[in-house]
Write a protein that holds these residues in place. Structure first.
Motif, PDB file in Angstrom:
ATOM      1  N   LYS A 134       0.815  -1.221   0.000  1.00  0.00           N
ATOM      2  CA  LYS A 134       0.000   0.000   0.000  1.00  0.00           C
ATOM      3  C   LYS A 134       0.850   1.274   0.000  1.00  0.00           C
ATOM      4  CE  LYS A 134      -3.677  -2.520   0.175  1.00  0.00           C
ATOM      5  NZ  LYS A 134      -3.794  -3.309  -1.035  1.00  0.00           N
ATOM      6  N   GLY A 135       2.159   1.127  -0.187  1.00  0.00           N
ATOM      7  CA  GLY A 135       3.026   2.285  -0.366  1.00  0.00           C
ATOM      8  C   GLY A 135       2.990   2.728  -1.818  1.00  0.00           C
ATOM      9  N   SER A 136       3.897   3.608  -2.182  1.00  0.00           N
ATOM     10  CA  SER A 136       3.926   4.131  -3.550  1.00  0.00           C
ATOM     11  C   SER A 136       5.160   3.649  -4.296  1.00  0.00           C
ATOM     12  CB  SER A 136       3.931   5.666  -3.531  1.00  0.00           C
ATOM     13  OG  SER A 136       2.757   6.151  -2.942  1.00  0.00           O
ATOM     14  N   ALA A 137       5.029   3.577  -5.603  1.00  0.00           N
ATOM     15  CA  ALA A 137       6.148   3.304  -6.503  1.00  0.00           C
ATOM     16  C   ALA A 137       5.865   4.055  -7.799  1.00  0.00           C
ATOM     17  CB  ALA A 137       6.298   1.817  -6.771  1.00  0.00           C
ATOM     18  N   THR A 138       6.917   4.390  -8.506  1.00  0.00           N
ATOM     19  CA  THR A 138       6.770   5.063  -9.789  1.00  0.00           C
ATOM     20  C   THR A 138       7.235   4.123 -10.886  1.00  0.00           C
ATOM     21  OG1 THR A 138       7.275   7.149  -8.682  1.00  0.00           O
ATOM     22  CG2 THR A 138       7.324   7.156 -11.078  1.00  0.00           C
TER      23      THR A 138
END
Length: 196
Positions: A134-138
């Motif tokens: 549920k974190g972010s990644a690009t």
């Protein structure tokens, strides 16, 4: 700094090798709003505008960028995700993105599921990068929420709007992508490791 919210899909009109550098000319609807020396993220790679001519502009990638990203494999007529640098005071709709690619990953699988798509990406975890559930990644400059985070892979869910307005629609199993891991996640990981 960027947010990972794609503004436009640009089309590469020309690629020119110049010793160790690579000059890319891109046609985009945002070209009339650009200025020389402005930063623009191209598939997540922060590059400086060095020339503007009509509806096209040119950026230059140096050897290190070519070696550490997918930029050296781009071809004329290929579409790339574009985002201008954020303005101070703007809403941060995605997450904090630096435009500095951490490593190249590989699309391992694409699964369509009732109007949305799940993309799974693998990466070399020995380089010290991690994802957080549920974190972010690009991925190619697109800010996404991580699902099914693993040691050397993660998945993301793509809604129809993102699929239609980014180059995700061209990705398939085996496609290489630019990955930038969440800078806050990296910071938390460093704090955790320091306490061990």
């Amino acid at each position: 700094m960027f947010t990972g919210i794609i503004e436009d899909l640009g089309t590469i009109t020309n690629i020119e090798n110049d010793r160790d550098n690579l000059h890319l000319t891109i046609k985009s609807a945002i070209t009339p709003e650009l200025k020389i020396d402005q930063s623009v993220a191209h598939n997540g790679i922060c590059l400086t505008v060095v020339d503007i001519s009509g509806d096209t502009y040119t950026v230059t990638a140096i050897k290190e960028t070519i070696e550490k990203t997918t930029i050296g494999h781009l071809q004329p007529n290929e579409t790339i995700n574009l985002e201008r640098a954020m303005k101070l005071g703007d809403r941060l709709d995605g997450h904090i993105v630096q435009g500095h690619v951490d490593q190249v990953g590989v699309c391992a699988a694409v699964k369509e599921e009732n109007g949305s798509w799940y993309f799974t990406f693998t990466y070399d975890s020995s380089l010290g990068n991690v994802t957080i559930e549920k974190g972010s990644a690009t991925v190619n400059g697109v800010s996404l929420t991580v699902v099914n985070s693993g040691k050397d892979e993660f998945s993301v869910a793509i809604i129809p709007y993102t699929y239609a307005h980014t180059n995700f629609k061209h990705l398939k199993a085996g496609s290489n992508v630019n990955l930038e891991f969440d800078v806050l996640g990296k910071y938390i990981q460093k704090l955790y490791e320091a306490r061990l």
